[in-house]
Design a protein around this motif. Sequence first.
Motif, short mmCIF file in Angstrom:
data_model
loop_
_atom_site.label_atom_id
_atom_site.label_comp_id
_atom_site.label_asym_id
_atom_site.label_seq_id
_atom_site.Cartn_x
_atom_site.Cartn_y
_atom_site.Cartn_z
N ILE A 189 20.66 22.42 11.86
CA ILE A 189 19.88 21.39 11.30
C ILE A 189 19.10 20.31 12.08
O ILE A 189 18.47 19.51 11.89
N MET A 190 19.49 20.78 13.74
CA MET A 190 18.97 19.72 14.55
C MET A 190 18.91 18.23 14.30
O MET A 190 18.26 17.44 14.56
N ALA A 191 20.44 18.07 13.94
CA ALA A 191 20.79 16.44 13.66
C ALA A 191 21.70 16.15 14.92
O ALA A 191 22.69 17.04 15.20
N PRO A 192 21.74 14.96 15.41
CA PRO A 192 22.95 14.55 16.27
C PRO A 192 24.25 14.68 15.81
O PRO A 192 24.38 14.52 14.54
N LEU A 193 25.33 14.86 16.38
CA LEU A 193 26.62 15.06 16.01
C LEU A 193 27.23 14.07 15.19
O LEU A 193 28.35 13.75 14.64
N SER A 194 26.62 12.65 15.32
CA SER A 194 27.10 11.51 15.21
C SER A 194 26.58 11.08 13.85
O SER A 194 26.89 10.11 13.00
N GLY A 195 25.63 11.88 13.19
CA GLY A 195 25.07 11.57 11.87
C GLY A 195 25.83 11.87 10.70
O GLY A 195 26.46 12.77 10.67
N CYS A 415 11.50 20.91 7.56
CA CYS A 415 10.69 19.95 6.85
C CYS A 415 11.01 18.51 6.40
O CYS A 415 11.02 18.18 5.41
N GLY A 416 11.54 17.88 7.80
CA GLY A 416 12.08 16.59 7.53
C GLY A 416 13.28 16.42 8.36
O GLY A 416 14.38 17.53 8.38
N ALA A 417 13.56 15.40 8.82
CA ALA A 417 14.42 15.18 9.68
C ALA A 417 15.73 15.29 8.87
O ALA A 417 15.95 14.57 7.87
N ALA A 418 16.77 16.12 9.12
CA ALA A 418 18.03 16.21 8.55
C ALA A 418 19.32 15.24 9.23
O ALA A 418 20.15 15.48 9.77
N SER A 419 18.89 13.99 9.41
CA SER A 419 19.62 13.01 10.03
C SER A 419 19.93 11.80 9.26
O SER A 419 18.89 11.47 8.62
#
Length: 481
Positions: A189-195, A415-419
């Motif tokens: 999901i291309m999100a930082p692990l801290s999210g 289709c949008g930041a997953a963070s």
Amino acid sequence: MPTLHDAVVVGSGPNGLTAAVELARRGLDVAVFEAAEGIGGGARTEELTLPGFRHDPCSAAHPLGVTSPAFDALPLERYGLRWLHAALPMAHPFLDGGPAAVLARSVGESAASLGPRDAAAYRRLVSPLLPHWQTLFRDFMGLPSTALPRDPLTLARFGLAGLPPAALLLRRFRDERARTLFAGLVGHIMAPLSGVGTGAVGLVFALAAHVRGWPVARGGSQAISDALAGLLTDHGGTLHTGYEVKRLDDLPPARAYVFDTSPTALARIAGLGDHYAGYRYGAGVFKLDYALDGPVPWTSPDARRATTVHLGANAGEIGAALRAVSREGRPPSPPFLITVQPSLADPTRAPEGKHVLWVYGHVPNGWSGDLTDAVERRLEEYAPGFRDRVLARAAAGPPELAARNANYVGGDIACGAASGLQLLLRPRLTLSPHTTPHPAVFLCSSATPPGPGVHGMSGHNAAKAVWRHLGRPTAGGRAGA
């Protein structure tokens, strides 16, 4: 007078088609309009390199599709959809020459691959949830449109493990093998692990592997879209391709308009002003499709038998790559790669003895550089001699991806930041994410819950909202069909 449709759907991705099917099955008169010449959105298959090599431009492996409550409720197998599996759903090899960490159908095999110090921790994490998977997944994928969860205790247990950042979930494990495996899962999901909530992403992917695997669709991801389209037309729905919609007046009259588009495109078309002005788009990807003269020469035996292979040295390196593209605005060095080997499970994808390989690495949104050399250097680390197998390659960075699919703003295939909270509350803070300020306009893309992936659940959930709004079909509908 023009025909009054019950519902008009804009966009023929898996969510748009699922929403259209759900409404048509309830007797509504439904028409789908697609800007491209073919249907499918993120679930398409094309000969991108050489004749006879069938590539998936976006989605390839489908752990969420094969377990989707929306797809399970539809007779898609009657319309040609077949799920095919390799021996292993996923493998994460290491450069030290040791065995890979794997997601196998067996919890025991997966746990053993993580090493003796973490095998028991992995079992404790996933085993209590597996017997309740069906209701857990329905509850999780239906939020927030599900009024009351079917199994609130299991959902709460899942939430305790998954709602905190993935970085906290990784602390359950003592060794790098397990941490790296879960970091790679979050990378989807291309999100930082801290999210917040990123632990849930890794946990869902792991559970899905044990329940139904990570298969590919026979013939390519296009088979998913074609099956949905066949079901739609059999229920009286119509499909129109090559029809670009720039404003609502471009569409025929309807009681409801359902958009499988990005929120900002919907706002522009429907005249919603700055309603989605705060919506953020996330990192992009650089995608490579290969026609190969043989299988990928992985040094890892497990990688040679897995549908999906992740390439990242350790959790720290993967986390750094995700931070680089999402927070620092630069391409990572080295990149974290997600690869899929469709022809390992599906020989129809390539001529006899040949193979296709699907690869992407993360890059900043809108990045216009070329990641090909960095990707192939990494592939050579894990599969020496890889370049010698390449017959042809097709590369697509964020500009090319956005040109092919308008939903991929800046190359963001999610289709949008997953963070941050946007992972959980998309497209904005509301308990009714599929409705808009326009009472007859609805959003059904992966910008709405449950988010990215080829599972049709965003369309399924949106169809519920449309059905509540419309109630009975018009005289032109097919009630009882």
